[in-house]
Design a protein around this motif. Sequence first.
Motif, short mmCIF file in Angstrom:
data_model
loop_
_atom_site.label_atom_id
_atom_site.label_comp_id
_atom_site.label_asym_id
_atom_site.label_seq_id
_atom_site.Cartn_x
_atom_site.Cartn_y
_atom_site.Cartn_z
N GLU A 120 0.72 -1.03 0.13
CA GLU A 120 0.12 -0.07 -0.20
C GLU A 120 1.04 1.06 0.19
O GLU A 120 0.46 2.22 -0.90
CB GLU A 120 -1.15 0.41 1.18
N LYS A 121 2.17 1.00 0.57
CA LYS A 121 2.93 2.13 1.02
C LYS A 121 3.62 2.31 -0.56
O LYS A 121 3.93 3.76 -0.61
CB LYS A 121 3.77 2.27 2.05
N LEU A 122 3.72 1.62 -1.13
CA LEU A 122 4.59 1.80 -2.25
C LEU A 122 3.80 2.19 -3.30
O LEU A 122 4.08 2.96 -4.17
CB LEU A 122 5.34 0.32 -2.95
N THR A 123 2.55 1.57 -3.53
CA THR A 123 1.70 2.00 -4.18
C THR A 123 0.74 3.13 -3.95
O THR A 123 0.59 3.31 -5.15
CB THR A 123 -0.15 1.00 -4.49
N THR A 124 0.65 3.89 -3.11
CA THR A 124 0.91 5.13 -3.09
C THR A 124 2.04 5.99 -3.11
O THR A 124 1.65 7.34 -3.65
CB THR A 124 0.57 5.31 -0.96
N LEU A 125 3.16 6.03 -3.00
CA LEU A 125 4.12 6.71 -3.03
C LEU A 125 4.63 6.34 -3.79
O LEU A 125 5.66 7.35 -4.55
CB LEU A 125 4.79 7.09 -1.51
N GLY A 126 4.78 5.45 -4.74
CA GLY A 126 5.23 5.73 -5.28
C GLY A 126 6.99 5.44 -5.91
O GLY A 126 7.18 4.66 -4.88
#
Length: 131
Positions: A120-126
């Motif tokens: 979730e963090k990776l997909t949100t912050l990219g």
Amino acid sequence: MKDLTYEEFQATVSQCLVRHKSIIDVLTKLQETVSRINRAIAKSVTVCGCLEINAKKQQIPSNISLQDLSSYMETHLKGNLCPNCREILKQELGNHLFYLTALCNLLNVSLEDVLLEENEKLTTLGIYNLS
């Protein structure tokens, strides 16, 4: 082959973790597995030769955008793991996963939750997730 869930894997690790059940044992075994992963990669370079490491300073244009940065970054790797080195590395990564999961179990943390939250963090912050 049946799909394995994180919950099932955590339960299996819990059943198999007998000798190294102390948090101190698990922490030191986890650190040892990192060293064994590093050693397996080093041996693929120095003993087998299936991989080469050609490390040098990354050449990054001064006017590059953060979105385009990835295309300018190199892995410094040349070659591919041979079947033997790949099998050894997979075994070492599996051992690492075992002790990481054991740590989650001892601390009552869901491995699946960790993975989902990190995703979730990776997909949100990219690409802005530079942790």
